[in-house]
Design a protein around this motif. Structure first.
Motif, PDB file in Angstrom:
ATOM      1  N   TYR A  10       0.848  -1.185   0.000  1.00  0.00           N
ATOM      2  CA  TYR A  10       0.000   0.000   0.000  1.00  0.00           C
ATOM      3  C   TYR A  10       0.883   1.235   0.000  1.00  0.00           C
ATOM      4  O   TYR A  10       1.815   1.356   0.808  1.00  0.00           O
ATOM      5  CB  TYR A  10      -0.925  -0.005   1.220  1.00  0.00           C
ATOM      6  CG  TYR A  10      -1.691   1.286   1.403  1.00  0.00           C
ATOM      7  CD1 TYR A  10      -2.485   1.797   0.370  1.00  0.00           C
ATOM      8  CD2 TYR A  10      -1.626   2.000   2.592  1.00  0.00           C
ATOM      9  CE1 TYR A  10      -3.179   2.978   0.523  1.00  0.00           C
ATOM     10  CE2 TYR A  10      -2.330   3.183   2.760  1.00  0.00           C
ATOM     11  CZ  TYR A  10      -3.108   3.670   1.729  1.00  0.00           C
ATOM     12  OH  TYR A  10      -3.791   4.842   1.875  1.00  0.00           O
ATOM     13  N   ASN A  24      -0.086   7.946  -2.995  1.00  0.00           N
ATOM     14  CA  ASN A  24      -1.037   7.938  -4.105  1.00  0.00           C
ATOM     15  C   ASN A  24      -2.264   7.055  -3.845  1.00  0.00           C
ATOM     16  O   ASN A  24      -3.147   6.935  -4.682  1.00  0.00           O
ATOM     17  CB  ASN A  24      -0.354   7.495  -5.399  1.00  0.00           C
ATOM     18  CG  ASN A  24       0.277   6.107  -5.289  1.00  0.00           C
ATOM     19  OD1 ASN A  24      -0.115   5.289  -4.451  1.00  0.00           O
ATOM     20  ND2 ASN A  24       1.267   5.846  -6.133  1.00  0.00           N
ATOM     21  N   ASN A  82      -2.618   3.932  -3.768  1.00  0.00           N
ATOM     22  CA  ASN A  82      -2.713   2.694  -4.543  1.00  0.00           C
ATOM     23  C   ASN A  82      -2.452   1.495  -3.642  1.00  0.00           C
ATOM     24  O   ASN A  82      -1.606   1.546  -2.741  1.00  0.00           O
ATOM     25  CB  ASN A  82      -1.700   2.693  -5.685  1.00  0.00           C
ATOM     26  CG  ASN A  82      -2.090   3.646  -6.797  1.00  0.00           C
ATOM     27  OD1 ASN A  82      -3.263   3.956  -6.978  1.00  0.00           O
ATOM     28  ND2 ASN A  82      -1.110   4.131  -7.546  1.00  0.00           N
ATOM     29  N   GLN A 135      -2.376  -3.040  -3.632  1.00  0.00           N
ATOM     30  CA  GLN A 135      -2.495  -4.323  -4.328  1.00  0.00           C
ATOM     31  C   GLN A 135      -2.270  -5.443  -3.326  1.00  0.00           C
ATOM     32  O   GLN A 135      -1.507  -5.306  -2.375  1.00  0.00           O
ATOM     33  CB  GLN A 135      -1.483  -4.422  -5.471  1.00  0.00           C
ATOM     34  CG  GLN A 135      -0.037  -4.373  -5.046  1.00  0.00           C
ATOM     35  CD  GLN A 135       0.904  -4.434  -6.244  1.00  0.00           C
ATOM     36  OE1 GLN A 135       0.886  -3.544  -7.107  1.00  0.00           O
ATOM     37  NE2 GLN A 135       1.727  -5.468  -6.304  1.00  0.00           N
ATOM     38  N   LYS A 144      -5.796  -5.057  -7.652  1.00  0.00           N
ATOM     39  CA  LYS A 144      -5.121  -3.766  -7.727  1.00  0.00           C
ATOM     40  C   LYS A 144      -6.187  -2.687  -7.735  1.00  0.00           C
ATOM     41  O   LYS A 144      -7.148  -2.766  -8.506  1.00  0.00           O
ATOM     42  CB  LYS A 144      -4.267  -3.661  -8.989  1.00  0.00           C
ATOM     43  CG  LYS A 144      -3.002  -4.506  -8.964  1.00  0.00           C
ATOM     44  CD  LYS A 144      -2.161  -4.253 -10.201  1.00  0.00           C
ATOM     45  CE  LYS A 144      -0.875  -5.087 -10.165  1.00  0.00           C
ATOM     46  NZ  LYS A 144      -0.037  -4.837 -11.366  1.00  0.00           N
ATOM     47  N   GLN A 164      -7.469   1.458  -5.661  1.00  0.00           N
ATOM     48  CA  GLN A 164      -7.107   2.729  -5.054  1.00  0.00           C
ATOM     49  C   GLN A 164      -8.198   3.191  -4.092  1.00  0.00           C
ATOM     50  O   GLN A 164      -9.395   3.012  -4.363  1.00  0.00           O
ATOM     51  CB  GLN A 164      -6.905   3.780  -6.150  1.00  0.00           C
ATOM     52  CG  GLN A 164      -6.368   5.111  -5.657  1.00  0.00           C
ATOM     53  CD  GLN A 164      -6.161   6.084  -6.806  1.00  0.00           C
ATOM     54  OE1 GLN A 164      -7.065   6.324  -7.606  1.00  0.00           O
ATOM     55  NE2 GLN A 164      -4.962   6.656  -6.888  1.00  0.00           N
ATOM     56  N   GLY A 209     -11.456  -1.257  -7.400  1.00  0.00           N
ATOM     57  CA  GLY A 209     -10.429  -1.683  -8.334  1.00  0.00           C
ATOM     58  C   GLY A 209     -10.796  -2.986  -9.013  1.00  0.00           C
ATOM     59  O   GLY A 209     -11.817  -3.608  -8.710  1.00  0.00           O
TER      60      GLY A 209
END
Length: 305
Positions: free
Chosen positions: A77, A81, A83, A85, A109, A111, A123
């Motif tokens: 993580y 940003n 993001n 996964q 993946k 956000q 995602g």
């Protein structure tokens, strides 16, 4: 009971399967897997994030359903940003009849978006079999459980207002009280006739047994592959420890309620310890009924050279 009350109670029935973990995690989110086939499957993740961005925790698929499954998740993580996964691996327990090599593991993946209070996570995901073949595709949509709990508490306040006009059964009211259902659904529950499979990597397992509810004289018998390992035992608040030898690949542990005591059902909690993990199961059984835990002994996987 009028229609508005029924709708509110139905919403409580939906939310109660997403209650908090006994262990606290940095992140706890719930929602659904939305398959490309338009099928919805309830989904929940809990995880901690380290300073270097590594995350580790668990996923829950088909909560309270016949295929409810808990798996490890690991990933990364980036708080800058937002993001994230992760991938599922290594099943801890399942109520499904499928074998471990037939499971479809999620690789995700996505956000974090929008309001930080909601912690909305969206995602794409790919479902992958153990042999790396794709088994499903779709989206994951999750939101913070704290946000959901606030919504549930607001619903409960509406019920209290409605009660001033229409009398609500005291049992129903107690069941949907936020603190009650959050506690009731905080662990894996097996009811009469159900079976859950857990997966271990040891030939000897420690098992603790105690009364999860009110100590009221519940009497149980526990069998391993139909041989008694605890017979006509009166369950206490104090934990009873048993060492169980896992001689076979499949070791069927049956919990039988001999006497449910003063209450209608027996709520015995069992905690199973592997050398690298642990499991908690609540056996919520009627008198004369049984449930089962299939302890599957696995071989330790060799790491590729």
């Amino acid at each position: 009971m009028n229609k508005s009350i029924l709708i509110i109670i139905s919403l409580f029935s939906f939310f109660n399967q997403f209650s908090q973990e006994s262990k606290k995690f940095d992140y706890e989110l719930l929602g659904a897997l939305v398959l490309d086939s338009k099928q919805l499957i309830s989904y929940k993740i809990v995880f901690n994030s380290s300073d270097n961005g590594f995350i580790e925790g668990y996923s829950y698929t088909d909560l309270s359903g016949e295929n409810e499954t808990k798996s490890y998740i690991r990933g990364y993580y980036n708080p800058k940003n937002k993001n994230i996964q992760f991938k599922e691996s290594d099943i801890l327990y399942t109520k499904s009849k499928f074998l471990p090599d037939e499971f479809c593991f999620v690789s995700f993946k996505g956000q974090f978006k929008g309001d930080s209070k909601k912690k909305l996570l969206e995602g794409e995901f790919i479902g992958i079999y153990d042999d790396r073949d794709t088994c499903a595709t779709g989206k994951i949509k999750l939101v913070s459980t704290k946000f959901v709990e606030k919504k549930v508490k607001k619903l409960y306040k509406k019920i209290l207002k409605i009660e001033k006009i229409t009398k609500i059964d005291s049992v129903v009211k107690a069941e949907i009280k936020p603190e009650n259902y959050l506690k009731k659904f905080s662990e894996t529950r097996i009811k009469s006739g159900e079976k859950v499979s857990v997966f271990v990597y040891t030939g000897k397992m420690k098992m603790e047994v105690w009364d999860y509810g009110k100590e009221d004289g519940d009497i149980i018998t526990i069998l391993k592959n139909d041989i008694p390992i605890l017979e006509n035992y009166t369950v206490k608040k104090k934990k009873k420890t048993i060492i169980v030898n896992l001689d076979d690949k499949n070791n069927l542990i049956k919990i039988i309620t001999v006497n449910s005591g003063k209450l209608k059902t027996n709520t015995t909690k069992l905690k199973l310890y592997d050398f690298r993990r642990e499991y908690e199961v609540v056996a919520d059984l009627e008198e004369g009924k049984e449930a089962a835990i299939n302890v599957v002994r696995l071989k330790v996987k060799k790491q590729p050279k």
